[in-house]
Design a protein around this motif. Sequence first.
Motif, short mmCIF file in Angstrom:
data_model
loop_
_atom_site.label_atom_id
_atom_site.label_comp_id
_atom_site.label_asym_id
_atom_site.label_seq_id
_atom_site.Cartn_x
_atom_site.Cartn_y
_atom_site.Cartn_z
N GLU A 362 38.88 40.33 40.69
CA GLU A 362 40.26 40.19 41.13
C GLU A 362 41.06 41.40 40.62
O GLU A 362 40.69 42.00 39.60
CB GLU A 362 40.86 38.90 40.57
N PRO A 363 42.14 41.76 41.32
CA PRO A 363 42.97 42.89 40.85
C PRO A 363 43.39 42.75 39.40
O PRO A 363 43.41 43.72 38.64
CB PRO A 363 44.16 42.87 41.80
N ARG A 364 43.72 41.51 38.98
CA ARG A 364 44.15 41.29 37.60
C ARG A 364 43.06 41.66 36.62
O ARG A 364 43.32 42.24 35.56
CB ARG A 364 44.56 39.82 37.42
N GLU A 365 41.77 41.35 36.95
CA GLU A 365 40.66 41.70 36.06
C GLU A 365 40.54 43.22 35.92
O GLU A 365 40.33 43.74 34.82
CB GLU A 365 39.34 41.15 36.62
N LEU A 366 40.65 43.93 37.05
CA LEU A 366 40.57 45.39 37.01
C LEU A 366 41.68 45.97 36.14
O LEU A 366 41.45 46.87 35.32
CB LEU A 366 40.68 45.96 38.43
N LEU A 367 42.89 45.45 36.32
CA LEU A 367 44.03 45.99 35.56
C LEU A 367 43.91 45.68 34.08
O LEU A 367 44.25 46.50 33.23
CB LEU A 367 45.33 45.44 36.13
N ASN A 368 43.43 44.48 33.76
CA ASN A 368 43.25 44.12 32.35
C ASN A 368 42.25 45.04 31.67
O ASN A 368 42.47 45.51 30.55
CB ASN A 368 42.78 42.67 32.22
N GLN A 369 41.10 45.30 32.35
CA GLN A 369 40.10 46.19 31.78
C GLN A 369 40.66 47.61 31.65
O GLN A 369 40.42 48.30 30.65
CB GLN A 369 38.84 46.20 32.64
N THR A 370 41.40 48.05 32.66
CA THR A 370 42.02 49.38 32.63
C THR A 370 42.96 49.53 31.46
O THR A 370 42.92 50.53 30.72
CB THR A 370 42.78 49.62 33.96
N TYR A 371 43.80 48.52 31.25
CA TYR A 371 44.81 48.58 30.19
C TYR A 371 44.18 48.50 28.81
O TYR A 371 44.48 49.28 27.91
CB TYR A 371 45.82 47.45 30.39
N LYS A 372 43.26 47.56 28.61
CA LYS A 372 42.67 47.34 27.29
C LYS A 372 41.84 48.54 26.84
O LYS A 372 41.82 48.88 25.65
CB LYS A 372 41.79 46.08 27.30
N GLU A 373 41.12 49.17 27.78
CA GLU A 373 40.22 50.27 27.42
C GLU A 373 40.86 51.63 27.62
O GLU A 373 40.18 52.65 27.48
CB GLU A 373 38.93 50.15 28.24
N ARG A 374 42.16 51.65 27.96
CA ARG A 374 42.92 52.89 28.14
C ARG A 374 42.21 53.83 29.12
O ARG A 374 41.94 54.99 28.84
CB ARG A 374 43.15 53.60 26.79
N ARG A 375 41.90 53.26 30.28
CA ARG A 375 41.23 54.00 31.34
C ARG A 375 42.18 54.25 32.50
O ARG A 375 43.28 53.68 32.56
CB ARG A 375 40.01 53.24 31.86
N ILE A 376 41.74 55.08 33.44
CA ILE A 376 42.42 55.21 34.73
C ILE A 376 41.55 54.56 35.78
O ILE A 376 40.35 54.82 35.87
CB ILE A 376 42.68 56.69 35.07
N LEU A 377 42.14 53.66 36.56
CA LEU A 377 41.42 52.98 37.62
C LEU A 377 41.35 53.90 38.84
O LEU A 377 42.37 54.31 39.39
CB LEU A 377 42.14 51.68 37.99
N LEU A 378 40.12 54.23 39.25
CA LEU A 378 39.89 55.03 40.46
C LEU A 378 39.50 54.08 41.58
O LEU A 378 38.61 53.24 41.41
CB LEU A 378 38.79 56.06 40.24
N THR A 379 40.15 54.20 42.73
CA THR A 379 39.91 53.27 43.82
C THR A 379 40.13 53.95 45.16
O THR A 379 40.82 54.98 45.24
CB THR A 379 40.84 52.04 43.71
#
Length: 496
Positions: A362-379
Amino acid sequence: MDAPPPFAVHLVTGGASSPELALLLRSLAAARVVALDAEWKPRRRGPGGDAPNSPPPATAAAPPPPPAPQFPTVTLLQVACRGDGAGEGGAAAAAEVFVVDLLAVPLADLWESLRELFERPDVLKLGFRFKQDLVYLSATFAAALGRGAGFVRVEPFLDVTNVYYYLKGHDLQKRLPRETKSLATICDELLGVSLSKELQCSDWSCRPLSKGQIQYAASDAYYLLDIFDLFHQKIRIEGKCLPTNELTSDGHFAPRDIEDAICSDSYLASIVVKYSEKISLTESDTKPHSSRRKGKQKFDANAKCKEKFEGSTKWQGPPPWDLSSGGDGCPKFLCDVMIEGLAKHLRCVGIDAATPSSRKPEPRELLNQTYKERRILLTRDVKLLKYQYLASNQVYRVKSLLKHDQLAEVIDTFQLKISEDQLMSRCTKCNGRFIQKPLTLDEAIEASKGFQIIPSCLFNRNLEFWKCTDCNQLYWEGTQYHNAVQKFLSLCNISD
């Protein structure tokens, strides 16, 4: 530039008098194991989408009826044949690889031999989720030659997905895992072969075919044989050979017929008896189902979303790893499921590139992982841009379609500095790092037991092996490694 494949390809474009078709028919007649795959023009929904053989638009006074759903026309058939000639210890005979252009070959010249191949009990057919291919192939021949020219079954058949799980230690008598693996992933894990999927959605109805399309199509059939060879070898090593008088669970064949037909290799006969299955097409399989309304609604929603967010796709920094933002200076990305190929390319140049923990996050899962691991989401999914307010400066939409171009785009956008010593420093399977000290051959064989099969052709070479610290996957610096290094040196503009 990618290395050429380790096999020759016969492109079949002529009728009964052509030498290529004659060679194909001789190879099918002599084959004992045949790998199959098919290609067709991908469908695109909505305005501008394809509607093959659709009638011209009606006048305004008489609204046109909804078009009857149709199966795509198969335009390419890939066949890899292996006949008699297996040597001592199960050494595989040479394979003949064909790419058959069904837009150029008269289908009447091919139909009888193909139907006979599908139903011959003395030939094991290999495929990867081949039922859909068979449905479309049957519809293509039926449309050209009449209803009776379709195909109704393929037997004996072995899906390489089942082979993959067997080689990974899964009991095939039990239910297989729900997670599905792509053929590219299976080839990578079992063979150490990087199977590019950049051309998967290309227009297979356009002619002439490019050299890259021909090699891509041929690879999908050829490597099925290599995967089967590992399976065949494991059966021999473990001695799991059934007597050929044991029946299959549903009695597909008379075992004596199999024994007589494949008597030169009792191990192959036992594989057919114990592990093969049957693909049968029912009447419902041959009727396409319409989903026009659902497809139209989905297209409209995507079009509105794209229109709304198209103007906000430019990256505006700084990235979360920036030192001025309290980061550690090490670039880190999360690639969604649409661009997993880009994740592997980033790992090949030493960049930390994670993928979602679930197949359909789900989008929320992607954003949570992005935020917690200080990543940039590429899509590539424009809909995810609307969540930028939840993860400021952490969502970027990749515009390029091909992996090479996507890698160049990300390097340029985020001003990444790639050095030669970074190349091939991460595990392409899990994103982990390698151990610092290489393994010897003996250490690698010990580390691979019950986990990974090392090809016997490597035993007599003076090679160094490397193991991922996270997933324990083994790698070695063979020809593919050196070809990959040269490719990424070029892509990243690094002087070697």
